[in-house]
Enzyme design. Sequence first.
Site, PDB file in Angstrom:
ATOM      1  N   LYS A   1      15.305  22.584   3.207  1.00 29.88           N
ATOM      2  CA  LYS A   1      15.675  23.761   3.732  1.00 29.88           C
ATOM      3  C   LYS A   1      17.163  24.251   3.122  1.00 29.88           C
ATOM      4  O   LYS A   1      17.705  23.476   2.321  1.00 29.88           O
ATOM      5  CB  LYS A   1      16.920  22.512   5.624  1.00 29.88           C
TER       6      LYS A   1
ATOM      7  N   GLN B   1       3.544  11.230   5.170  1.00 30.83           N
ATOM      8  CA  GLN B   1       2.299  10.940   6.391  1.00 30.83           C
ATOM      9  C   GLN B   1       3.024  11.187   7.999  1.00 30.83           C
ATOM     10  O   GLN B   1       4.225  11.236   8.247  1.00 30.83           O
ATOM     11  CB  GLN B   1       2.037  10.058   6.163  1.00 30.83           C
TER      12      GLN B   1
ATOM     13  N   THR C   1       3.239  22.820   1.272  1.00 32.43           N
ATOM     14  CA  THR C   1       3.251  21.979   2.196  1.00 32.43           C
ATOM     15  C   THR C   1       1.685  21.452   1.541  1.00 32.43           C
ATOM     16  O   THR C   1       0.921  22.581   1.789  1.00 32.43           O
ATOM     17  CB  THR C   1       2.723  22.949   3.558  1.00 32.43           C
TER      18      THR C   1
ATOM     19  N   ARG D   1       4.689  10.001  14.783  1.00 30.42           N
ATOM     20  CA  ARG D   1       3.914   8.714  14.012  1.00 30.42           C
ATOM     21  C   ARG D   1       4.140  10.162  12.733  1.00 30.42           C
ATOM     22  O   ARG D   1       3.878  11.194  13.027  1.00 30.42           O
ATOM     23  CB  ARG D   1       2.714   9.288  13.738  1.00 30.42           C
TER      24      ARG D   1
ATOM     25  N   HIS E   1       8.040  -1.779   2.459  1.00 30.49           N
ATOM     26  CA  HIS E   1       7.824  -0.206   2.194  1.00 30.49           C
ATOM     27  C   HIS E   1       8.736   0.636   1.909  1.00 30.49           C
ATOM     28  O   HIS E   1       9.329   1.106   1.224  1.00 30.49           O
ATOM     29  CB  HIS E   1       6.654   0.376   3.306  1.00 30.49           C
TER      30      HIS E   1
ATOM     31  N   HIS F   1       0.938  -1.360   0.264  1.00 28.05           N
ATOM     32  CA  HIS F   1       0.110   0.076   0.022  1.00 28.05           C
ATOM     33  C   HIS F   1       0.633   0.867  -0.007  1.00 28.05           C
ATOM     34  O   HIS F   1       0.591   2.353  -0.673  1.00 28.05           O
ATOM     35  CB  HIS F   1      -0.906   0.087   1.166  1.00 28.05           C
ATOM     36  N   TYR F   2       2.143   1.116   0.572  1.00 30.91           N
ATOM     37  CA  TYR F   2       2.694   2.728  -0.030  1.00 30.91           C
ATOM     38  C   TYR F   2       2.824   2.602  -1.143  1.00 30.91           C
ATOM     39  O   TYR F   2       2.777   3.762  -1.043  1.00 30.91           O
ATOM     40  CB  TYR F   2       4.464   1.726   1.020  1.00 30.91           C
TER      41      TYR F   2
ATOM     42  N   ASP G   1       7.864  -6.624   8.687  1.00 27.80           N
ATOM     43  CA  ASP G   1       6.873  -6.264   8.709  1.00 27.80           C
ATOM     44  C   ASP G   1       6.548  -4.775   7.640  1.00 27.80           C
ATOM     45  O   ASP G   1       6.345  -4.147   6.936  1.00 27.80           O
ATOM     46  CB  ASP G   1       6.363  -5.982  10.241  1.00 27.80           C
TER      47      ASP G   1
ATOM     48  N   GLU H   1       6.328   4.650  14.821  1.00 23.32           N
ATOM     49  CA  GLU H   1       4.314   4.460  14.981  1.00 23.32           C
ATOM     50  C   GLU H   1       4.629   4.939  16.652  1.00 23.32           C
ATOM     51  O   GLU H   1       5.283   5.031  16.947  1.00 23.32           O
ATOM     52  CB  GLU H   1       3.884   3.457  14.741  1.00 23.32           C
TER      53      GLU H   1
END
Length: 452
Positions: free
Chosen positions: A336, A328, A356, A298, A196, A134-135, A191, A172
């Site tokens: 920068k 995310q 942003t 997160r 990912h 899904h990433y 995982d 996370e």
Amino acid sequence: MVYARSALTVADLRNQAEPFMKVKEEEKTLLDEFFNCCHYVAGPYNEKSGYLKLNESLETIGGSGQVNRLFYLALPPSVFVDATKFIQAVLMTNRGWNRVVVEKPFGKDSESSADLSNHLASLFEEETLYRIDHYLGKEMVQNLMVMRFGNRIFGPVWNRDSIKSVTIGFKEPVGTYGRGGYFDEFGIIRDVMQNHLLQVLCLIAMEKPATKHSEDLRNEKVKVLKCIKPIKLSETVLGQYVGNPKMEGDAKFGYTDDPSVPDDSITPTFAASVFYVENERWDGVPFILKCGKALNERKAEVRIQFTDVPGDIFDGKCKRNELVIRLQPNEAIYLKCMIKQAGMSFDPVESELDLTYSDKFQDVKMPDAYERLILDVMTGSQGNFVRSDELAEAWRIFTPLLHQIEREKIKPKLYEFGSRGPAEADELVKTHGFIYSDSYKWERTRTVSSSM
């Protein structure tokens, strides 16, 4: 159509799902229409009779015209072989296309992954298989292609001459309490890092594909993986969280406090590793991958830190330029850079060029990663899915380390729930050229730490 072992109805599914759905009053009619289109068939995964029953229902729904069938396999590994055999034998249509979506885990190491790939290859053509990560459906991950290859300014500096290090991080703030049994079988490397983060590395490091078509894109990703040697334990830090008595709720519990996790488990909940892409573009540039559970926030992002300005005339006051892609939450791209301090001073000060997404695209609905990927399956686009040779190369890189950890029973470093992870990870990053700076305005004003 849902097929599963549990004796449920569509009404049961709706009752379970609806409390977690944010449905506006004017959308309730649409929700009713959606559930009216749903069907549920209960049956075993390892017996042909259940699939024959499922096929009867599918034939009734499909009628006599053209029929396309998409099989989404969110299954435990223990039933995967039987289920795919019966799908191929009973459920495939000859009146349209058949496509099979496979959820991770794609094995646990090179051998098990090869067994899985060989099994699938014996049943389905590669062009019908969609190994979903899904990433690859996330807005900012997909934006990497356009940012890199749609802007002239990045081309000349996207190499070892201008880039000092690349950090790809995933954090996370939650642990695994209550679901540690599943996690303990795989750990954070399998995982998160092996899939990912490695996918993001490929998009950062790959050469420009001939076209944006699926096979050209995946060919370039495989070339990157072929240039990476298996990672070493000496360039890896493993961690496992312990409870924090100063925090509330699950944060008070450490990883092994979970009743479903063995008391002596050495499964890492944090990992940091250094990779090198040994080709002309990237030789000598460290790619640092970091991921962990039960951390202080997160966040998932890419930090591309550029080399120091040669011939410094500002007495060491200039910080490195850094391009940050926030995956995310709060999707953003910002650079920068150094500018003159406003006013009478001639001192340099750090500032930003900031895109942003929530500011720039206020009225645009960002599709969920799975929404985007399921649409890709329906349209037959495989560019955002993992090919079998890509999967094999990924496991080649990680399998020796995983086997060494399990064979030698390497104990992870302990870190407190809510912290940034083991201190040894900061040392690893520092020794490979990444310089941390905590003075940056963008991150301070959004109460987001600048350090991964």
